[in-house]
Enzyme design. Structure first.
Site, mmCIF file in Angstrom:
data_model
loop_
_atom_site.group_PDB
_atom_site.id
_atom_site.type_symbol
_atom_site.label_atom_id
_atom_site.label_comp_id
_atom_site.label_asym_id
_atom_site.label_seq_id
_atom_site.Cartn_x
_atom_site.Cartn_y
_atom_site.Cartn_z
ATOM 1 N N ASN A 165 15.526 10.621 2.800
ATOM 2 C CA ASN A 165 16.076 9.983 4.215
ATOM 3 C C ASN A 165 17.422 10.658 4.400
ATOM 4 O OD1 ASN A 165 16.088 8.279 1.872
ATOM 5 N ND2 ASN A 165 17.298 6.940 3.304
ATOM 6 N N GLN A 195 9.501 9.477 4.771
ATOM 7 C CA GLN A 195 9.773 10.587 5.774
ATOM 8 C C GLN A 195 8.903 11.613 5.830
ATOM 9 O OE1 GLN A 195 12.389 10.234 7.592
ATOM 10 N NE2 GLN A 195 13.333 8.400 6.826
ATOM 11 N N THR A 253 -2.191 -13.248 8.001
ATOM 12 C CA THR A 253 -2.830 -12.845 9.218
ATOM 13 C C THR A 253 -2.248 -11.574 9.595
ATOM 14 O OG1 THR A 253 -3.345 -15.101 9.860
ATOM 15 C CG2 THR A 253 -3.208 -13.380 11.494
ATOM 16 N N CYS A 342 20.846 0.935 5.382
ATOM 17 C CA CYS A 342 20.579 -0.348 4.590
ATOM 18 C C CYS A 342 22.038 -0.365 3.788
ATOM 19 C CB CYS A 342 19.735 -0.169 3.307
ATOM 20 S SG CYS A 342 17.849 0.200 4.059
#
Length: 351
Positions: A165, A195, A253, A342
């Site tokens: 990345n 990627q 869900t 990050c």
């Protein structure tokens, strides 16, 4: 007024208009719970399964598990947990997981930190005490196959990525697969394919890959939706249990708006009428490369372009700090990054 030029899609990408429309339709018109047995639930279920069928075709994965989840980090956690639980079960049965007493988990040196942190986390929680080793890369950023070959018989689990990345370097997955096969390695294999989606050909069903996580927001779907492929027969342990959704593979869900949006992106990939092909992407990159060379004499491109994604350029300017370059580009309305989003707040050079 400065027009924004967004060049940080490896961190996250703008949402495809068709994906936005599909998400809105799911929110407004197809709001049923896909686990319900009435007509509204059945419509939602058909939407979900249509997206899954399209994903199987795009990924070349007619068999095996393919579940929707929140994104690649969850997929990585699930794959790591599944592989390490399998190691623990083999040990409990007295089966060897590789030659010698010390089994090894091998992680590529340039993997996203989600992989190494997950391995350390689950290794500790499961009390395995497995040796975690780093698979080094060469000067071009590609995995050292000679090191892999030497360790292969002792490996329990190998983690690599399809394409990096930050650098854009495309891994030699065929070479890795060949080493594992030729040495008879018992290792399970996870490939971070985040990627790769839409940028590299994928035929997961014909590969040796056991686990492949994906994240929708890297390719024009919203954040919070992703997929995990698990090869047929590969060990699997659910990370999230509860209501039994996704055939009890991932309870909770389903995020139907996200699934619908990701499905729209996958349909666009399958049709081939929305995204640029590799040749057109390479032409765009060549224009950008030429412009950067003109703007920054002495610029250094950190990975050989013949081994990188056509959507990525990683460069340095000798004598200029990354922070200075980021400020320069940002002031000009150009959005770029100096590493993984990050780690952007840590202020240290990318590992």
């Amino acid at each position: 007024m400065i027009t924004e030029i967004y060049l940080d899609a490896n961190a996250t990408s703008p949402i495809l208009p068709a994906a936005t429309a599909a998400a809105m339709a799911a929110l407004q018109d197809c709001y049923g719970n896909p686990s319900s047995s009435h007509a509204s639930g059945l419509r939602a279920r058909a939407l979900r399964e249509g997206a899954r069928a399209c994903a199987r075709r795009v990924l070349g994965a007619p068999s095996g598990r393919l579940m929707f989840n929140s994104g690649a980090t969850e997929g990585i956690q699930t794959a790591v947990l599944s592989a390490l639980c399998a190691v623990r079960e083999r040990r409990a049965r007295g089966e060897a997981c590789g030659e010698g007493a010390a089994n090894i988990v091998l992680v590529g040196a340039t993997e996203h930190k989600a992989v190494s942190e997950s391995l350390a986390h689950w290794n500790r929680l499961l009390g395995l005490g497995i040796e975690l080793r780093v698979l080094p890369v060469d000067g071009d950023g590609r995995h050292r196959l000679d090191v892999l070959r030497a360790l292969a018989p002792r490996l329990a689990f190998v983690c690599t990525m399809a394409a990096n990345n930050e650098t854009g370097v495309v891994s030699d997955l065929d070479g890795i697969a060949a080493v594992l096969s030729e040495t008879g390695s018992p290792a399970l294999w996870m490939v971070d394919c985040v990627q790769a989606l839409g940028k590299l050909p994928l035929a997961l069903g014909a590969s040796r890959i056991d686990y492949a996580p994906f994240s929708g927001h890297k390719l024009h779907a919203p954040k919070g939706i992703g997929m995990l492929y698990v090869r047929e027969g590969a060990p699997f342990t659910p990370l999230i249990c509860g209501g039994g959704q996704e055939d009890s593979q991932r309870s909770g869900t389903e995020n139907m708006a996200g699934i619908a949006a990701l499905g729209a992106v996958l349909e666009a990939l399958e049709r081939g009428d929305t995204f640029l092909d590799a040749a057109a992407q390479q032409a765009c990159r060549a224009r950008l490369e030429q412009a950067l060379r003109g703007a920054f004499p002495g610029i250094v491109f950190n990975a050989p372009l013949e081994h990188t994604l056509p959507t990525t350029l990683n460069f340095s300017v000798p004598g200029v700090a990354s922070a200075e370059l980021l400020d320069l580009f940002d002031a000009a309305g150009m959005r770029v990054s100096a590493g993984s989003a990050c780690a952007a707040s840590k202020g240290a050079p990318s590992y």
